[in-house]
Each structure stands twice: as C-alpha cells, then as structure tokens.
Motif scaffolding. Structure first.
Motif, mmCIF file in Angstrom:
data_model
loop_
_atom_site.group_PDB
_atom_site.id
_atom_site.type_symbol
_atom_site.label_atom_id
_atom_site.label_comp_id
_atom_site.label_asym_id
_atom_site.label_seq_id
_atom_site.Cartn_x
_atom_site.Cartn_y
_atom_site.Cartn_z
ATOM 1 N N GLU A 30 0.823 -1.214 0.000
ATOM 2 C CA GLU A 30 0.000 0.000 0.000
ATOM 3 C C GLU A 30 0.853 1.258 0.000
ATOM 4 O OE1 GLU A 30 -3.223 0.199 2.940
ATOM 5 O OE2 GLU A 30 -2.834 -1.943 3.245
ATOM 6 N N LYS A 38 -7.688 0.350 -1.671
ATOM 7 C CA LYS A 38 -8.482 -0.865 -1.434
ATOM 8 C C LYS A 38 -8.155 -1.948 -2.478
ATOM 9 C CE LYS A 38 -12.283 0.973 1.226
ATOM 10 N NZ LYS A 38 -11.770 0.442 2.475
ATOM 11 N N GLN A 70 -4.914 -3.367 -1.382
ATOM 12 C CA GLN A 70 -5.144 -4.186 -0.183
ATOM 13 C C GLN A 70 -5.694 -5.562 -0.555
ATOM 14 O OE1 GLN A 70 -7.825 -1.682 2.043
ATOM 15 N NE2 GLN A 70 -6.180 -0.828 3.295
ATOM 16 N N GLU A 104 -3.760 -9.081 0.058
ATOM 17 C CA GLU A 104 -4.401 -10.155 0.832
ATOM 18 C C GLU A 104 -4.477 -11.442 0.026
ATOM 19 O OE1 GLU A 104 -8.140 -8.495 2.085
ATOM 20 O OE2 GLU A 104 -7.146 -7.059 3.433
#
Length: 120
Positions: free
Chosen positions: A44, A107, A110, A114
């Motif tokens: 990020e 986002k 992210q 993940e």
C-alpha cells in the motif's frame, strides 16, 4: 516506524511479489524517462521495480507518475504519483513510495496483497 534488531526499519505495510505468470506491469514516467517495467513487489505504501537496464536520470526524491496494472484476480489499473526513495544501480532495483494514492485504489492494492498473502 519501528526497527528490527540491528537498526533495520520495519515496513509499515506488508509487501508481496506477483504470482508467477501474472506480472504487475508498471508504466513509469519521470523527468528524463518513460519506461514500461514490472514490479518486483508491491504494498500500500509503494513498490519496488527491477529495471532491465540502469535507469539514467533516476534520482532519489525525484517525482514520478505511475500506471500500475494489477493482474487477476483484481484486474485493475491504478494511476498514482510517487517519489523515488531507493536506488541500487548494482542490483538494478529502485523503490518508489506512493504520494497520493486514492482511497479506492488503496483498497484495490489491499485486496491484491491479501490475495497474494493467502497464496504464499
């Protein structure tokens, strides 16, 4: 920012490498260059790029603009400004910190991070 033993800085955000066969394309535009390269890793906060050749014209603290093309499953393009924070001419690597990452683009990164963390 906390430090590891020996004084090494601990990263604020986890970094992931792209999946084999699904590179992260990066179009990078600096003061004296325009290149299409691929990210070695992404977080990020920024990314690291392995340049196929030495980037003449790259300097620490130099602003750049980036178009990051995330592969599947995210399949998204992100336009962001950055600043070159690290250069290793011997390893042909440089790091870029993001400056104005939009909330929706954060986002996307992210979700990609993940996904990659589950796969490793």
């Amino acid at each position: 920012m906390s430090l590891f033993p020996g004084g090494r800085k601990k990263r604020r955000f986890p970094r992931v490498s792209p999946e084999k066969g699904r590179p992260i394309r990066v179009d990078i535009n600096g003061v004296d260059f325009l290149e299409i390269v691929y990210a070695d890793n992404l977080s990020e906060g920024g990314l690291s790029i392995v340049a196929p050749h030495e980037f003449r014209g790259c300097k620490i603290d130099q602003p750049v603009s980036l178009i990051i093309s995330l592969p599947e499953p995210e399949k998204a393009n992100i336009l962001v400004a950055g600043i070159i924070r690290y250069i290793s001419y011997t390893r042909k690597i440089f790091g870029v910190a993001f400056v104005d990452l939009k909330k929706e683009d954060r986002k996307k990164i992210q979700r990609y991070v993940e996904y990659r963390m589950k796969g490793d």
